[in-house]
Design an enzyme around this catalytic site. Sequence first.
Site, short mmCIF file in Angstrom:
data_model
loop_
_atom_site.label_atom_id
_atom_site.label_comp_id
_atom_site.label_asym_id
_atom_site.label_seq_id
_atom_site.Cartn_x
_atom_site.Cartn_y
_atom_site.Cartn_z
N GLU A 1 1.13 -1.05 0.11
CA GLU A 1 0.20 0.08 -0.20
C GLU A 1 0.83 1.15 0.33
OE1 GLU A 1 -1.69 2.53 3.12
OE2 GLU A 1 -1.05 0.39 4.94
N LYS B 1 -3.89 -1.09 14.93
CA LYS B 1 -3.46 -0.05 16.07
C LYS B 1 -4.00 -0.23 17.80
CE LYS B 1 -1.12 1.97 12.63
NZ LYS B 1 -1.45 1.96 11.91
#
Length: 295
Positions: free
Chosen positions: A22, A154
């Site tokens: 990405e 995260k």
Amino acid sequence: MIKYSAEVATAQKNGSPIVALESTIISHGLPRPKNLIVAQEVEAIVRNAGATPATIAVIDGTVCVGLDQKQLERIATDDQIVKASVRDLALIQAGKKSAATTVAATAHIAYLAGINVFATGGLGGVHRGNSFDESADLVAMSKIAIIIISAGVKSILDVPATLERLETLSIPVLGYKTKIFPGFYLTDSGYVIEHQVNSANEIAQIWRARGELKTDECSVIVANPVKNQMDLKLHEKLLTTGLALADKNKITGKEVTPFLLEHFHTNSDGESLRVNIEIIKANAQLAAEIAIALK
Ligand code: PSU
Ligand code: MN
């Protein structure tokens, strides 16, 4: 509609393994100037492991699968590069604009290109404190058949809520050599998952079994924990201050994740960057091994 880099076109012709990468992590996830160096190193890791890297982005309205040196530099340094999720892709293309792609948008384009392995850092998920802020990564992963290697979600996100959404969306989560769900900066998010896999071959076998059982319409998440996690106390402090600051500054929508990442990078004296780099490199290595095992 898609422009392939020379090396990706060759790999496709030969049927050799390809790993999608990405670009939002380059443009909005890592600080400059290290971001460009890391992007190049990650591609080199994939090549050295015997696969071909395909970093995905939209450049001047062209969807690119595999970037040349100049294009990679542009993503890393140009302030005009926006962060594009799936819903933005057509607008960027029609407007001849340039964008880095999120996990969702990268997975979408990789799928169009026939690539079935994708390495990233961390996945988007359900944000803390605002149950309406759910990353489009979740929706995309429920619809796109691709193996995504990440270090979990995260700790800036609501990890248990994200795991519940993944279950609802029927997206399998495989822990690589662990049953502990990683928390990106942290090896242990505090939550366990059901399934552990111990090799790239095992993942390839699961991928094939999905096809036979027709449960192959969504992504497979491989969670690969970081080995040398961030200092726990520092992490806790930055998480608390970052969330408070985002709230105070009324940061919303797609700005939230880049804002929190930058908060970590500017206040951890290189520690969050070190961990972030370790993660993306380890994931690129594992992704290449899986792409090879699939062949
Ligand atoms: N996690 C990271 N670094 C990143 C991102 C996530 O460690 O740069 C990016 C990815 O591109 C991911 C996106 O798809 O953030 C999620 O953004 P949002 O929460 O706005 O959906
Ligand atoms: Mn969001």
